[in-house]
Design a protein around this motif. Structure first.
Motif, PDB file in Angstrom:
ATOM      1  N   ASN A 110       0.849  -1.185   0.000  1.00  0.00           N
ATOM      2  CA  ASN A 110       0.000   0.000   0.000  1.00  0.00           C
ATOM      3  C   ASN A 110       0.889   1.239   0.000  1.00  0.00           C
ATOM      4  OD1 ASN A 110       0.615   0.307   2.987  1.00  0.00           O
ATOM      5  ND2 ASN A 110      -0.597  -1.575   3.002  1.00  0.00           N
ATOM      6  N   ASN A 114      -3.653   4.793  -1.281  1.00  0.00           N
ATOM      7  CA  ASN A 114      -4.687   3.781  -1.067  1.00  0.00           C
ATOM      8  C   ASN A 114      -4.687   3.152   0.323  1.00  0.00           C
ATOM      9  OD1 ASN A 114      -2.448   2.103  -1.136  1.00  0.00           O
ATOM     10  ND2 ASN A 114      -2.916   1.185  -3.114  1.00  0.00           N
ATOM     11  N   LEU A 115      -3.850   3.637   1.217  1.00  0.00           N
ATOM     12  CA  LEU A 115      -3.807   3.066   2.564  1.00  0.00           C
ATOM     13  C   LEU A 115      -5.071   3.430   3.336  1.00  0.00           C
ATOM     14  CD1 LEU A 115      -2.355   1.564   4.820  1.00  0.00           C
ATOM     15  CD2 LEU A 115      -1.172   3.696   5.399  1.00  0.00           C
TER      16      LEU A 115
END
Length: 257
Positions: A110, A114-115
């Motif tokens: 990640n 997008n974490l």
């Protein structure tokens, strides 16, 4: 080997026969340590390398054939009560442990784009919270004047960036900080605390392309093997390493980032 006769070691995260955890178990068992290891097949089955469900049992029997006692349990280290469950079972089945190897880890790819909160929490619960709570529970129950050993595993987060592994790098980097402070707190109890960075290690996840790209970065001309880090840890838990604590050991064969 009289100095280690009867000593008991806990190793977390030894699900896979090709993994670092299994290599640590074998190395310590060969020296006469009794072994208790944990595994969590749900995680490994979700990873690209996968595992066969009987690998932990195969490892347990392999260790017993070396002439030591060996037990194991499937344990979700994200459970807040995991440390108490583990230490209770080790005490019941083998006795009071002398050594704790915090090898288990949670890792997914990640980055900043997008974490998610959920994924960051999963990394935190295993990589730092479980490592901290297990170390604390081990220390609270340690009933000897010297010879206690805690060894954590990290990945050299402070030696360079790890793009695409933001949550893993963040939480594993915290293990280095934990090790340094905890070592000062536990020294009066006769417990050393160190952390080992094995560098890129071929535990089954490396494709041929990945290995070919990494090999030129190792001056020895090969990538790391699980047995390499196991040898370093075998030394750190020995009596010869009683004056080494609070250290971050980069056992990665001269790997150049």
């Amino acid at each position: 080997m009289n100095h280690i006769k009867g000593k008991i070691a806990i190793i977390t995260g030894a699900s896979r026969l090709k993994g670092i955890g299994a290599a640590i178990c074998r190395a310590l068992a060969e020296d006469g340590y009794h072994i208790f290891f944990t595994y969590w097949t749900e995680y490994d089955k979700a990873m690209p390398w996968n595992i066969k469900s009987n690998e932990p049992q195969i490892l347990k029997e392999e260790l017993r054939q070396k002439g030591v006692m060996a037990e194991c349990m499937e344990l979700d280290l994200s459970n807040p009560n995991a440390s108490v469950q583990l230490l209770n079972l080790v005490n019941d089945q083998l006795g009071h442990p002398d050594i704790l190897i915090n090898n288990a880890a949670y890792s997914t790819n990640n980055d900043f784009s997008n974490l998610t909160v959920e994924e960051l929490d999963k990394h935190y619960m295993v990589n730092i919270r479980a490592t901290t709570l297990l170390s604390i529970e081990f220390a609270k129950r340690f009933d000897k004047k010297f010879g206690g050993r805690i060894v954590n595993l990290t990945s050299g987060q402070f030696r360079g960036p790890m793009p695409g592994e933001l949550a893993y790098a963040t939480t594993k980097g915290a293990v280095d900080a934990l090790t340094i402070t905890l070592s000062a707190e536990l020294a009066p109890l006769g417990i050393t605390v160190n952390v080992v960075n094995p560098g890129p290690t071929d535990t089954g996840w490396m494709t041929a392309t990945v290995k070919n790209n990494l090999q030129p970065l190792f001056p020895f001309g090969r990538v790391g093997r699980p047995e390499d880090v196991a040898k370093s840890i075998k030394f750190l838990v020995s009596d010869e390493a009683e004056w080494i604590t609070g250290q971050i050991i980069h056992s990665e064969g001269g790997f150049r980032r």
